[in-house]
Write an enzyme that holds these catalytic residues in place. Structure first.
Site, PDB file in Angstrom:
ATOM      1  N   SER A  30       0.829  -1.214   0.000  1.00 27.07           N
ATOM      2  CA  SER A  30       0.000   0.000   0.000  1.00 27.07           C
ATOM      3  C   SER A  30       0.857   1.255   0.000  1.00 27.07           C
ATOM      4  CB  SER A  30      -0.870   0.065   1.263  1.00 27.07           C
ATOM      5  OG  SER A  30      -1.749  -1.000   1.295  1.00 27.07           O
ATOM      6  N   HIS A  61      -3.378   0.569  -4.812  1.00 27.09           N
ATOM      7  CA  HIS A  61      -2.849  -0.617  -5.504  1.00 27.09           C
ATOM      8  C   HIS A  61      -3.219  -0.530  -6.987  1.00 27.09           C
ATOM      9  CE1 HIS A  61      -1.782  -3.137  -1.948  1.00 27.09           C
ATOM     10  NE2 HIS A  61      -2.583  -2.270  -1.368  1.00 27.09           N
ATOM     11  N   HIS A  83      -5.154  -9.424  -1.358  1.00 22.32           N
ATOM     12  CA  HIS A  83      -5.278  -9.655   0.084  1.00 22.32           C
ATOM     13  C   HIS A  83      -6.375 -10.682   0.351  1.00 22.32           C
ATOM     14  CE1 HIS A  83      -3.697  -5.522  -0.315  1.00 22.32           C
ATOM     15  NE2 HIS A  83      -2.996  -5.819   0.758  1.00 22.32           N
ATOM     16  N   TYR A  85      -8.390 -10.521   2.795  1.00 19.39           N
ATOM     17  CA  TYR A  85      -9.616  -9.818   3.218  1.00 19.39           C
ATOM     18  C   TYR A  85     -10.470  -9.355   2.046  1.00 19.39           C
ATOM     19  CZ  TYR A  85      -7.080  -5.413   2.371  1.00 19.39           C
ATOM     20  OH  TYR A  85      -6.363  -4.402   1.793  1.00 19.39           O
ATOM     21  N   GLU A  86      -9.882  -9.322   0.848  1.00 16.01           N
ATOM     22  CA  GLU A  86     -10.680  -8.935  -0.318  1.00 16.01           C
ATOM     23  C   GLU A  86     -11.609 -10.063  -0.748  1.00 16.01           C
ATOM     24  OE1 GLU A  86      -8.415  -6.342  -3.351  1.00 16.01           O
ATOM     25  OE2 GLU A  86      -6.847  -7.454  -2.321  1.00 16.01           O
ATOM     26  N   ALA A 113       2.835  -1.961   4.226  1.00 14.61           N
ATOM     27  CA  ALA A 113       2.603  -0.941   5.240  1.00 14.61           C
ATOM     28  C   ALA A 113       2.108  -1.698   6.462  1.00 14.61           C
ATOM     29  CB  ALA A 113       1.549   0.040   4.755  1.00 14.61           C
ATOM     30  N   MET A 211      -1.820  -6.885   7.162  1.00 10.17           N
ATOM     31  CA  MET A 211      -2.851  -7.764   6.590  1.00 10.17           C
ATOM     32  C   MET A 211      -2.380  -8.467   5.310  1.00 10.17           C
ATOM     33  SD  MET A 211      -6.000  -5.070   6.920  1.00 10.17           S
ATOM     34  CE  MET A 211      -6.179  -4.000   8.362  1.00 10.17           C
ATOM     35  N   SER A 212      -1.072  -8.635   5.189  1.00 17.17           N
ATOM     36  CA  SER A 212      -0.572  -9.259   3.955  1.00 17.17           C
ATOM     37  C   SER A 212       0.685 -10.064   4.257  1.00 17.17           C
ATOM     38  CB  SER A 212      -0.253  -8.161   2.929  1.00 17.17           C
ATOM     39  OG  SER A 212       0.830  -7.360   3.377  1.00 17.17           O
ATOM     40  N   ASN A 235       1.752   3.683  10.752  1.00 19.47           N
ATOM     41  CA  ASN A 235       0.985   4.229  11.879  1.00 19.47           C
ATOM     42  C   ASN A 235       1.375   3.428  13.106  1.00 19.47           C
ATOM     43  OD1 ASN A 235      -0.713   2.094  10.268  1.00 19.47           O
ATOM     44  ND2 ASN A 235      -1.372   1.922  12.387  1.00 19.47           N
ATOM     45  N   HIS A 247      -7.094   4.362   6.768  1.00 22.60           N
ATOM     46  CA  HIS A 247      -6.302   3.990   5.593  1.00 22.60           C
ATOM     47  C   HIS A 247      -5.622   5.229   5.003  1.00 22.60           C
ATOM     48  CE1 HIS A 247      -4.984   1.504   2.292  1.00 22.60           C
ATOM     49  NE2 HIS A 247      -5.586   2.265   1.403  1.00 22.60           N
TER      50      HIS A 247
HETATM   51  N1  HPA Z   1      -2.935  -2.941  11.458  1.00 27.52           N
HETATM   52  C1  HPA Z   1      -3.075  -3.827  10.456  1.00 27.52           C
HETATM   53  N2  HPA Z   1      -2.688  -3.583   9.221  1.00 27.52           N
HETATM   54  C2  HPA Z   1      -2.103  -2.399   8.961  1.00 27.52           C
HETATM   55  C3  HPA Z   1      -1.938  -1.427   9.958  1.00 27.52           C
HETATM   56  C4  HPA Z   1      -2.374  -1.719  11.282  1.00 27.52           C
HETATM   57  O1  HPA Z   1      -2.246  -0.923  12.221  1.00 27.52           O
HETATM   58  N3  HPA Z   1      -1.333  -0.363   9.357  1.00 27.52           N
HETATM   59  C5  HPA Z   1      -1.144  -0.694   8.063  1.00 27.52           C
HETATM   60  N4  HPA Z   1      -1.620  -1.921   7.805  1.00 27.52           N
END
Ligand code: HPA
Length: 273
Positions: A30, A61, A83, A85-86, A113, A211-212, A235, A247
Site C-alpha cells: 500500500s 494498488h 489480500h 480480506y478482499e 505498510a 494484513m498481507s 501508523n 487507511h
Molecule cells: N494494522 C493492520 N494492518 C495495517 C496497519 C495496522 O495498524 N497499518 C497498516 N496496515
C-alpha cells in the site's frame, strides 16, 4: 484449486511479452508502488490480462506487473497485491508468487505498510522483517501438496533470509538511514486491531502488524525462493496513540517516507547478487 498448469499458462503469457528472465521479484505494498515508476524500459502487464490472475481492488494498488531494469538488475515488480480480506482464496493470494517462481525468480523482496506494535517504533520507520507470526487462522499450503512446487512440510526456521537481512542492514548504513528490525504479525483484516489485540500481539512477540505478506512468504519459501521483507511503519497500532486508525493515514505516511523507502530498496537491489 490452482494447478501447475494454471501457473505455467500465466507464466507463458508473461514470457510472450517479457523477453528477459527477471532475477529479483518485488511485491510493493500500500502506497509503495511508486518504486515501480523507477524501473527502466518497463513492460507493464495488468493483472486483469494475465490468465488466472484475480483483479486488485484496494486504493493505493495499481494492479499490474512492471518488468524491467532497476539498478542494472532485471526485476519483476508487483504494483499491488491480493489480500485475503478482499475475499480471494489463499490460492489466489499466493498465485503471483508461484508465477514469479515459474518465470525464474529466486529472490523476492516483499514490502508492506504495517502498524507499529513495538512502542520504540515511530510512524515513518522502516523495518526489516526478521520473522513472522501467521495469525490468519489458515495457511496457503493447506490441501493436497504438489511436490513439483515444493515439499509437504516446508521448513520456516529462516523464512526471512539472514543473508538478505544483513545485506539490507548494510544498505541502510550505506545511505545513512536508520532502520528497525522486528517480527511481523499477519492478521486477516480488514478491521484494524483492537487495543487488546495489539497488547496480545506485543506479548506474543510481534513488533509490527499487517494484513498481507505472510501467505506470500509461505508460498515463496515452499517454492525455495529467498525472501527479504520490509515494512513501512505507517501508523502506530491501535491503542498506542490516542487517535483512530485510517487507511488515509497509512497512505499519507508511506507518501512521507517514499524517498527513504525508494533509496533503501534501490540500494538493496543494487547490492544483491
Ligand atoms: N494494522 C493492520 N494492518 C495495517 C496497519 C495496522 O495498524 N497499518 C497498516 N496496515
Amino acid at each position: 484449486m490452482i494447478t501447475t498448469n494454471d501457473i505455467k499458462q500465466a507464466a507463458a503469457f508473461i514470457q510472450k511479452k517479457v523477453t528477459f528472465t527477471p532475477e529479483i521479484g518485488l511485491i510493493l505494498g500500500s502506497g509503495l508502488g511508486v518504486l515501480a515508476e523507477e524501473i527502466e524500459n518497463p513492460v507493464r502487464i495488468s493483472y486483469s490480462k494475465i490468465p488466472g490472475f484475480p483483479v486488485s481492488t484496494v486504493e493505493g494498488h495499481a494492479g499490474q506487473f512492471v518488468f524491467g531494469t532497476l539498478q542494472g538488475k532485471k526485476v519483476a515488480a508487483m504494483q499491488g497485491r491480493f489480500h485475503f480480506y478482499e475475499g480471494y482464496s489463499m490460492d489466489k493470494v499466493t498465485f503471483p508468487v508461484r508465477v514469479m517462481k515459474e518465470i525464474g525468480i529466486e529472490r523476492l523482496i516483499v514490502t508492506n505498510a504495517a502498524g507499529g506494535v513495538n512502542t520504540e517504533f515511530e510512524a515513518g520507520d522502516l523495518m526489516i522483517i526478521t520473522d513472522h507470526i501467521n495469525n490468519m487462522g489458515t495457511n496457503p499450503l493447506i490441501g493436497p501438496n504438489d511436490n513439483e512446487l515444493g515439499v509437504r512440510f516446508p521448513d520456516m526456521s529462516e523464512a526471512y533470509s539472514k543473508r538478505l537481512r544483513q545485506l539490507a542492514k548494510e544498505a541502510a548504513g550505506e545511505i545513512n538511514i536508520s532502520v528497525q528490525e522486528g517480527v511481523y504479525v499477519g492478521n486477516t483484516g480488514p478491521v484494524y486491531e483492537t487495543p487488546a489485540e495489539i497488547r496480545m500481539i506485543r506479548t506474543l512477540g510481534g513488533d509490527a502488524v499487517g494484513m498481507s505478506t505472510v501467505p506470500e512468504v509461505i508460498a515463496a519459501r515452499h517454492a525455495g525462493i529467498e525472501v527479504l521483507g520490509i515494512s513501512c511503519i505507517s501508523n502506530m497500532a491501535a491503542g498506542i496513540l490516542d487517535q483512530p486508525l485510517t487507511h488515509d493515514e497509512v497512505i499519507e505516511t508511506t507518501e512521507k517516507v517514499k524517498a527513504n523507502f525508494l533509496s533503501f530498496v534501490k540500494t538493496i537491489v543494487n547490492n544483491m547478487n
